[in-house]
Design a protein around this motif. Structure first.
Motif, PDB file in Angstrom:
ATOM      1  N   LEU A 182       0.850  -1.187   0.000  1.00 25.28           N
ATOM      2  CA  LEU A 182       0.000   0.000   0.000  1.00 25.28           C
ATOM      3  C   LEU A 182       0.889   1.242   0.000  1.00 25.28           C
ATOM      4  CD1 LEU A 182      -2.454  -1.499   2.626  1.00 25.28           C
ATOM      5  CD2 LEU A 182      -2.819  -1.347   0.152  1.00 25.28           C
TER       6      LEU A 182
ATOM      7  N   SER B 227      -2.073   6.317   1.532  1.00 31.42           N
ATOM      8  CA  SER B 227      -3.414   5.816   1.815  1.00 31.42           C
ATOM      9  C   SER B 227      -4.116   6.725   2.812  1.00 31.42           C
ATOM     10  CB  SER B 227      -3.347   4.410   2.429  1.00 31.42           C
ATOM     11  OG  SER B 227      -2.671   3.508   1.610  1.00 31.42           O
TER      12      SER B 227
ATOM     13  N   TRP C 148      -6.270  -0.204   0.794  1.00 32.09           N
ATOM     14  CA  TRP C 148      -6.132  -0.415   2.236  1.00 32.09           C
ATOM     15  C   TRP C 148      -7.427  -0.955   2.824  1.00 32.09           C
ATOM     16  CZ3 TRP C 148      -7.350   3.659   6.315  1.00 32.09           C
ATOM     17  CH2 TRP C 148      -7.057   3.182   7.600  1.00 32.09           C
TER      18      TRP C 148
ATOM     19  N   GLY D  19      -0.763  -5.832   5.325  1.00 28.43           N
ATOM     20  CA  GLY D  19      -0.781  -4.535   4.656  1.00 28.43           C
ATOM     21  C   GLY D  19       0.534  -3.810   4.887  1.00 28.43           C
TER      22      GLY D  19
ATOM     23  N   HIS E 257       2.731  -0.275   4.461  1.00 22.13           N
ATOM     24  CA  HIS E 257       2.664   1.167   4.238  1.00 22.13           C
ATOM     25  C   HIS E 257       4.062   1.760   4.297  1.00 22.13           C
ATOM     26  CE1 HIS E 257      -1.749   1.349   4.719  1.00 22.13           C
ATOM     27  NE2 HIS E 257      -1.547   0.351   5.554  1.00 22.13           N
TER      28      HIS E 257
END
Length: 236
Positions: A134, A138, A156, A175, A177
């Motif tokens: 991601l 986001s 997300w 996930g 980031h």
């Protein structure tokens, strides 16, 4: 999840983080590593991909027939990494909306369609893991990057719901980031950047430890904390 001996598929594997992930998987003793790209010939120039465990695959994550063909070919996958992404569509208020739609097709619908195709494969292999690459964007409000932020925010949200839906089949959903990584995508920006190899290591460490989220650098951690504050705190 034990990475040694596991079979993995990485999208966008021909450069940047995708190439680093392939190299990291090989170093950790993965079995077959499917290196997927729109043009699989571009995978061959990456030195680490010359390992006989690497299988280049043609894949366009915006094309359902392409995804189905890859799911049939790579029916022994234990780890799916949705890494392929694009940027540059610009503002949702002023830029070409067709470019924004194309960005959403790759960054959101691509991972959705890939995981829909591979969730049964992962289930049949005992659960395995699925990774969504991601972005700290986001969560951020960055003028001129509204299309990219929206596509990653949607991805997300999907990652979170997929995690809940796939938990019962034993699939770990991770996930990832990060702010700015030293790849071609942000080569034009004069900002501090984290190395792709470092991000790949953090992702694979998380998979091995069963962790559901990776905050790969300072900007990701700052913005995650800012979600609890006023909206202005998310502007960069």
């Amino acid at each position: 999840m034990i990475i040694s001996g596991a079979n993995a598929l990485v999208t966008g594997a021909n450069r940047g983080l995708g190439a680093a992930l392939v190299a990291g998987l090989l170093a950790r003793g993965a079995g077959t590593v499917y290196a997927a790209a729109r043009d699989p010939r571009t995978v061959g120039h990456v030195a680490a991909h010359k390992d006989p465990r690497v299988v280049p695959l043609r894949l366009d994550v915006t094309d359902l027939a392409s995804i189905r063909a890859v799911a049939e070919r790579a029916d022994d996958v234990d780890l799916l990494v949705n890494n392929a992404g694009v940027s540059g569509a610009g503002s949702l208020l002023t830029a070409d909306p067709e470019r924004a739609r194309a960005e959403m097709e790759t960054n959101f619908w691509g991972p959705v369609t890939m995981l829909r195709a591979f969730a049964p494969v992962l289930a049949a292999r005992g659960g395995g893991a699925a990774v969504s690459v991601l972005s700290a964007l986001s969560w951020a409000a960055m003028p001129g990057a509204g299309a990219y932020s929206a596509s990653k925010a949607a991805a997300w949200s999907f990652t979170n719901t997929a995690r809940a839906e796939l938990r019962d089949q034993g699939t770990l959903v991770v996930g990832v980031h990060l702010g700015f990584m030293d790849t071609d995508m942000v080569a034009h920006l004069d900002v501090p950047k984290v190395a792709a190899a470092d991000v790949a290591d953090r992702i694979l460490d998380a998979v091995a430890a069963g962790e559901e989220e990776v905050l790969a650098d300072g900007p990701a951690r700052v913005l995650k904390d800012a979600l609890a504050g006023p909206p202005k705190g998310l502007e960069i």
